[in-house]
Write an enzyme that holds these catalytic residues in place. Structure first.
Site: not given
Length: 398
Positions: A181, A328, A201, A203, A153
Site C-alpha cells: 500500500q 462479514c 503487488s 495491481h 491498507n
C-alpha cells in the site's frame, strides 16, 4: 456518473501499461529462458522491466527482485522461508509482527503458531501508531524475523519503517516489510530504510493483477516457496508471466517517478481531504486513526448509526465503489480486527467505510460522491432503530 473509490483493493490498469503489455501475448511470446531469438527478444524486455522495479524501490544491483504472483505469495515466501531456514533448521523460534497486518501476514503467523513458533503481535494505539521502540523492546536472542507493513491498507497509516529497519540491523535480525500500500503513494527506499525483504503487488499501483514482487537484499537468502526450475535465480520456480512482468515494470516506472509522487501528494491528497472534510461536517462522523501520518489517498471514516455495509449498498446504487471497515465473516457481523486494534467501541467497529483514491479520480467525481454520501447517511440514519443524535458525541477524529 461512476466513481471508483476503492483503489486500495485494486486499481485500473494504466492505459500506458496495457499498451506496453500487448505485444507479449501474440508477437513477442518466446520463453525468456530459451536460447533462440524468440526467447532472447522476450528476455531483453524482462531485463528492462526489472530495471524499472529496481529503480522504483532503490534496490542495489547485487540485490534480487523475484517476480511472484502477488504480495500474498511474497509474504508467504519470506515468512515460511524464514521458518525453514532459521526455525526448523536453526536455533530461532520467534517472530515479531503487528496486530494490523494484512491477512497474508497474520494468517501465516497463526499457522506457524500451530507449529510451535512464538509470535509477538505488537499493538497500535488509538491513532494507529506503532512506535519503533516497541520492536526493540521485544527482540530476543531467538527472534528470527520482524515483519511490519509500510502502510496500513485500511487507514493508510504509515509505520516508522526507517527506524525499525535500523533497530533490526543493529540487533542482527532480518527485517521484512509489506509495502503493497506504499508504492506509488510515498517514496519507498529499501537502502535508506535497511530493509532486507520487501513485498509488493502490481495491481495496487495501476499494473495488472496476478503479478507481484519480492525484494531480497544480498546476503539474506530464503528457502523458496516453489521448487522446480531455476527461474528467478532459483528463488521461484516456474515460467514467468512475461506480459504481466512487463506491465508491472512500466507501472512501477510511472508510479514512482518524482512527478507521479508529487501529484499523489498534492492533487490526490487535495481530493481525499475535500471528500473527508465534507463527510466530517456531518455530526458523529470520525476519521479512524486521525488525519496525520497517512498515505495521501486513503481515509477510513466511521459514521455512527450507519452500518458500513448498508452505506456501501446505498453508494453502489448510485454507482460509487468503496469498501467497508466491517468484515462479514459470519452472521454476527464480526468486527474488523484493524478497527478493534485502533480502540473503536463495539458499535463503531461495524461502521467504517474506507475511501481510497487514485490519480485517475477527478474533482467532479468527488463532488458527486459527496452529494450521494450525504444523502445516504441521512436516509440510513432516518430508518435506524438505534441511532439518536447527541451533539456532545460529535467529534472529527478518533
Amino acid at each position: 456518473m461512476e466513481v471508483y473509490l476503492d483503489n486500495n483493493a485494486t486499481t485500473k490498469v494504466d492505459p500506458e501499461v496495457f499498451k506496453a503489455m500487448e505485444p507479449f501475448f501474440c508477437d513477442i511470446y518466446g520463453n525468456p529462458n530459451s536460447l533462440h531469438k524468440f526467447g532472447a527478444g522476450t528476455h531483453k524486455k524482462m531485463v528492462e522491466a526489472l530495471d524499472y522495479l529496481y529503480s522504483g524501490i532503490n534496490a542495489a544491483d547485487e540485490d534480487d527482485i523475484v517476480i511472484t504472483g502477488n504480495a500474498t505469495e511474497s509474504n508467504n515466501t519470506v515468512i515460511k522461508g524464514i521458518w525453514v531456514d532459521k526455525i526448523l533448521n536453526g536455533n530461532k523460534n520467534h517472530i515479531i509482527t503487528s496486530e494490523v497486518e494484512h491477512p497474508s501476514i497474520t494468517a501465516v503467523c497463526k499457522f506457524l503458531e500451530t507449529q510451535g513458533v512464538s509470535v509477538t503481535y505488537l499493538p497500535v494505539n488509538e491513532e494507529g501508531i506503532l512506535e519503533a521502540q516497541q520492536v526493540a523492546d521485544y527482540i530476543k536472542e531467538d527472534t528470527a524475523l520482524v515483519t511490519i507493513m509500510w502502510a496500513n491498507n485500511e487507514t493508510g497509516k504509515l509505520f516508522p519503517i526507517k527506524e525499525i529497519g535500523q533497530i533490526c540491523k543493529d540487533a542482527g535480525v532480518p527485517f521484512h516489510t509489506d509495502a503493497t500500500q506504499a508504492i506509488g503513494k510515498v517514496p519507498v527506499d529499501v537502502q535508506a530504510c535497511n530493509v532486507n525483504y520487501l513485498s509488493f503487488s502490481a495491481h495496487k499501483f495501476h499494473g495488472p493483477k496476478g503479478v507481484g514482487g519480492l525484494y531480497i537484499q544480498k546476503g539474506f537468502e530464503v528457502t523458496p516457496l516453489l521448487h522446480g526450475g531455476e527461474q528467478m535465480g532459483g528463488h521461484r520456480a516456474g515460467t514467468v508471466d512475461v506480459a504481466s512482468m512487463i506491465g508491472m515494470g512500466v507501472a512501477m516506472k510511472l508510479a514512482t517517478s518524482e512527478m507521479a509522487l508529487a501529484y499523489e501528494n498534492n492533487h490526490v491528497r487535495k481530493l481525499r481531504d475535500k471528500l473527508e472534510n465534507a463527510i466530517l461536517e456531518i455530526p458523529e462522523t470520525i476519521v479512524i486513526g486521525g488525519k496525520e501520518n497517512r498515505t495521501p489517498n486513503t481515509t477510513l471514516i466511521s459514521i455512527r448509526g450507519v452500518e458500513g455495509e448498508s452505506m456501501l449498498w446505498d453508494m453502489n446504487q448510485k454507482t460509487i465503489g468503496a469498501s467497508t471497515g466491517s468484515a462479514c465473516a459470519s452472521e454476527d457481523l464480526e468486527a474488523n480486527p484493524v478497527m478493534n486494534a485502533f480502540g473503536s467501541d463495539s458499535e463503531l467497529a461495524h461502521t467504517g467505510v474506507r475511501f481510497s483514491l487514485s490519480r485517475f479520480n477527478t474533482e467532479a467525481e468527488i463532488d458527486y460522491a459527496i452529494d450521494v454520501i450525504k444523502g445516504a447517511i441521512a436516509r440510513l440514519r432516518s430508518i435506524s432503530s438505534s441511532y439518536a443524535y447527541t451533539p456532545k458525541n460529535h467529534v472529527s477524529e478518533l
